[in-house]
Design a protein around this motif. Structure first.
Motif, PDB file in Angstrom:
ATOM      1  N   VAL A 188      12.721  70.434 -74.978  1.00 25.09           N
ATOM      2  CA  VAL A 188      13.816  71.371 -74.725  1.00 25.09           C
ATOM      3  C   VAL A 188      13.407  72.492 -73.763  1.00 25.09           C
ATOM      4  CG1 VAL A 188      15.354  73.038 -75.831  1.00 25.09           C
ATOM      5  CG2 VAL A 188      14.848  70.881 -76.962  1.00 25.09           C
ATOM      6  N   SER A 189      12.297  73.117 -74.026  1.00 24.47           N
ATOM      7  CA  SER A 189      11.899  74.302 -73.278  1.00 24.47           C
ATOM      8  C   SER A 189      11.768  74.091 -71.770  1.00 24.47           C
ATOM      9  CB  SER A 189      10.598  74.855 -73.859  1.00 24.47           C
ATOM     10  OG  SER A 189      10.269  76.070 -73.264  1.00 24.47           O
ATOM     11  N   PRO A 190      11.182  72.983 -71.287  1.00 21.46           N
ATOM     12  CA  PRO A 190      11.085  72.816 -69.831  1.00 21.46           C
ATOM     13  C   PRO A 190      12.439  72.751 -69.113  1.00 21.46           C
ATOM     14  CG  PRO A 190       9.499  71.407 -70.892  1.00 21.46           C
ATOM     15  CD  PRO A 190      10.371  71.965 -71.974  1.00 21.46           C
ATOM     16  N   PHE A 191      13.468  72.240 -69.777  1.00 22.68           N
ATOM     17  CA  PHE A 191      14.787  72.200 -69.146  1.00 22.68           C
ATOM     18  C   PHE A 191      15.307  73.616 -68.884  1.00 22.68           C
ATOM     19  CE2 PHE A 191      14.699  67.958 -71.016  1.00 22.68           C
ATOM     20  CZ  PHE A 191      15.067  67.208 -69.903  1.00 22.68           C
ATOM     21  N   PHE A 192      15.181  74.473 -69.883  1.00 24.69           N
ATOM     22  CA  PHE A 192      15.606  75.863 -69.716  1.00 24.69           C
ATOM     23  C   PHE A 192      14.713  76.593 -68.719  1.00 24.69           C
ATOM     24  CE2 PHE A 192      17.375  74.960 -73.973  1.00 24.69           C
ATOM     25  CZ  PHE A 192      18.697  75.254 -73.697  1.00 24.69           C
ATOM     26  N   GLY A 193      13.406  76.346 -68.802  1.00 23.65           N
ATOM     27  CA  GLY A 193      12.469  76.997 -67.895  1.00 23.65           C
ATOM     28  C   GLY A 193      12.699  76.612 -66.446  1.00 23.65           C
ATOM     29  N   CYS A 194      12.926  75.326 -66.191  1.00 26.92           N
ATOM     30  CA  CYS A 194      13.173  74.876 -64.811  1.00 26.92           C
ATOM     31  C   CYS A 194      14.467  75.459 -64.264  1.00 26.92           C
ATOM     32  CB  CYS A 194      13.198  73.352 -64.750  1.00 26.92           C
ATOM     33  SG  CYS A 194      11.555  72.630 -64.866  1.00 26.92           S
ATOM     34  N   ALA A 195      15.502  75.493 -65.078  1.00 23.89           N
ATOM     35  CA  ALA A 195      16.766  76.082 -64.625  1.00 23.89           C
ATOM     36  C   ALA A 195      16.583  77.571 -64.322  1.00 23.89           C
ATOM     37  CB  ALA A 195      17.854  75.880 -65.676  1.00 23.89           C
ATOM     38  N   PHE A 196      15.824  78.258 -65.161  1.00 24.27           N
ATOM     39  CA  PHE A 196      15.586  79.685 -64.936  1.00 24.27           C
ATOM     40  C   PHE A 196      14.742  79.916 -63.683  1.00 24.27           C
ATOM     41  CE2 PHE A 196      13.203  83.653 -65.822  1.00 24.27           C
ATOM     42  CZ  PHE A 196      14.276  84.527 -65.819  1.00 24.27           C
ATOM     43  N   GLY A 197      13.700  79.103 -63.484  1.00 26.08           N
ATOM     44  CA  GLY A 197      12.858  79.231 -62.298  1.00 26.08           C
ATOM     45  C   GLY A 197      13.645  78.986 -61.021  1.00 26.08           C
ATOM     46  N   ALA A 198      14.537  77.981 -61.050  1.00 27.10           N
ATOM     47  CA  ALA A 198      15.380  77.697 -59.886  1.00 27.10           C
ATOM     48  C   ALA A 198      16.341  78.846 -59.623  1.00 27.10           C
ATOM     49  CB  ALA A 198      16.147  76.397 -60.116  1.00 27.10           C
ATOM     50  N   TRP A 199      16.903  79.406 -60.688  1.00 23.77           N
ATOM     51  CA  TRP A 199      17.817  80.545 -60.548  1.00 23.77           C
ATOM     52  C   TRP A 199      17.087  81.745 -59.952  1.00 23.77           C
ATOM     53  CZ3 TRP A 199      17.962  85.386 -62.958  1.00 23.77           C
ATOM     54  CH2 TRP A 199      19.135  86.116 -62.752  1.00 23.77           C
ATOM     55  N   LEU A 200      15.878  82.019 -60.432  1.00 23.13           N
ATOM     56  CA  LEU A 200      15.096  83.137 -59.895  1.00 23.13           C
ATOM     57  C   LEU A 200      14.822  82.953 -58.410  1.00 23.13           C
ATOM     58  CD1 LEU A 200      12.375  84.006 -62.551  1.00 23.13           C
ATOM     59  CD2 LEU A 200      14.312  85.388 -61.840  1.00 23.13           C
ATOM     60  N   TYR A 201      14.452  81.736 -58.018  1.00 20.43           N
ATOM     61  CA  TYR A 201      14.184  81.492 -56.606  1.00 20.43           C
ATOM     62  C   TYR A 201      15.448  81.693 -55.781  1.00 20.43           C
ATOM     63  CZ  TYR A 201      12.378  79.687 -52.309  1.00 20.43           C
ATOM     64  OH  TYR A 201      12.005  79.585 -50.997  1.00 20.43           O
ATOM     65  N   ASP A 202      16.547  81.194 -56.296  1.00 21.27           N
ATOM     66  CA  ASP A 202      17.821  81.317 -55.590  1.00 21.27           C
ATOM     67  C   ASP A 202      18.226  82.783 -55.429  1.00 21.27           C
ATOM     68  OD1 ASP A 202      19.942  80.257 -54.235  1.00 21.27           O
ATOM     69  OD2 ASP A 202      20.794  79.210 -55.944  1.00 21.27           O
ATOM     70  N   VAL A 203      18.021  83.573 -56.458  1.00 21.83           N
ATOM     71  CA  VAL A 203      18.407  84.989 -56.419  1.00 21.83           C
ATOM     72  C   VAL A 203      17.526  85.798 -55.466  1.00 21.83           C
ATOM     73  CG1 VAL A 203      18.450  87.121 -57.793  1.00 21.83           C
ATOM     74  CG2 VAL A 203      19.456  85.042 -58.697  1.00 21.83           C
ATOM     75  N   PHE A 204      16.217  85.590 -55.523  1.00 18.22           N
ATOM     76  CA  PHE A 204      15.314  86.477 -54.805  1.00 18.22           C
ATOM     77  C   PHE A 204      14.842  85.984 -53.439  1.00 18.22           C
ATOM     78  CE2 PHE A 204      14.716  87.837 -59.240  1.00 18.22           C
ATOM     79  CZ  PHE A 204      15.110  89.154 -59.084  1.00 18.22           C
TER      80      PHE A 204
END
Length: 197
Positions: free
Chosen positions: A147-163
């Motif tokens: 479960v955790s890697p799915f949430f982590g990957c989505a969050f990492g992609a979102w962070l890259y997209d934002v910054f």
């Protein structure tokens, strides 16, 4: 996803076949198969990941979450040609990223940064006779790498997209794309102009 899980299962079965005699000697007999936390001579950690004894359930989840978010963020950085990127050095950069994540987080949770890396080999170790403990060890830790890697990957992609990402993206719109939720109009939802036929 299925191919990765099956590949990991096949690889762990090959490892078991190769080291079966050594496992028999280390465990103390041919029919003995134990899991970390239940024996001092456990060998199940060869196949799948088990958390360090000091890890809490929350710590396990966030350790996996941070590792996978970092992995996804840095993969985007390596491949984003709009922000320099790594070009032909991407494989070398990816090696250093995965090595670094393993060096930093591997001791705590055993390098489980995706579902295939953990679930496939865990399933094979269960089929080989390691017993129910492969699921129960670490306070039923087995679900964390699922479960955790799915949430982590989505969050990492979102962070890259934002910054860092400068290209076209729903995040790079006013209100970070949330207008699509509050204003259900075609002009807001459409990323392309209407094509006349």
């Amino acid at each position: 996803m299925l191919a990765q899980v099956l590949g990991a299962m096949t690889a762990s079965a090959v490892v078991y076949a190769n080291y079966k005699s050594a496992i028999d000697v280390f465990e103390g007999g041919s029919g003995i198969r134990t899991v970390p936390g239940y024996s001092d001579t456990a060998t199940a950690g060869i196949f799948c990941t088990y958390p360090a004894p000091f890890m809490t359930k929350t710590g396990m989840f966030f350790s996996e979450f941070i590792a996978s978010a970092l992995l996804m963020f840095l993969i985007y950085a390596l491949k984003d040609e709009g922000n320099i990127g790594a070009g032909p050095l991407t494989p070398l950069g990816l090696f250093f990223i995965i090595f670094g994540i393993g060096a930093c987080f591997g001791w705590e949770t055993g390098y489980a940064i995706n579902l295939a890396r953990d679930f496939g080999p865990r399933l094979v170790s269960y089929m080989l006779g390691y017993g129910h403990e492969v699921w129960a060890a670490g306070g039923y830790y087995f679900w964390v790498p699922m479960v955790s890697p799915f949430f982590g990957c989505a969050f990492g992609a979102w962070l890259y997209d934002v910054f860092l990402f400068t290209g076209a993206s729903p995040i790079n719109t006013p209100a970070m794309g949330l207008m699509r939720l509050t204003q259900p109009r075609k002009s807001v939802w459409s990323n392309s102009e209407r094509v006349q036929v």
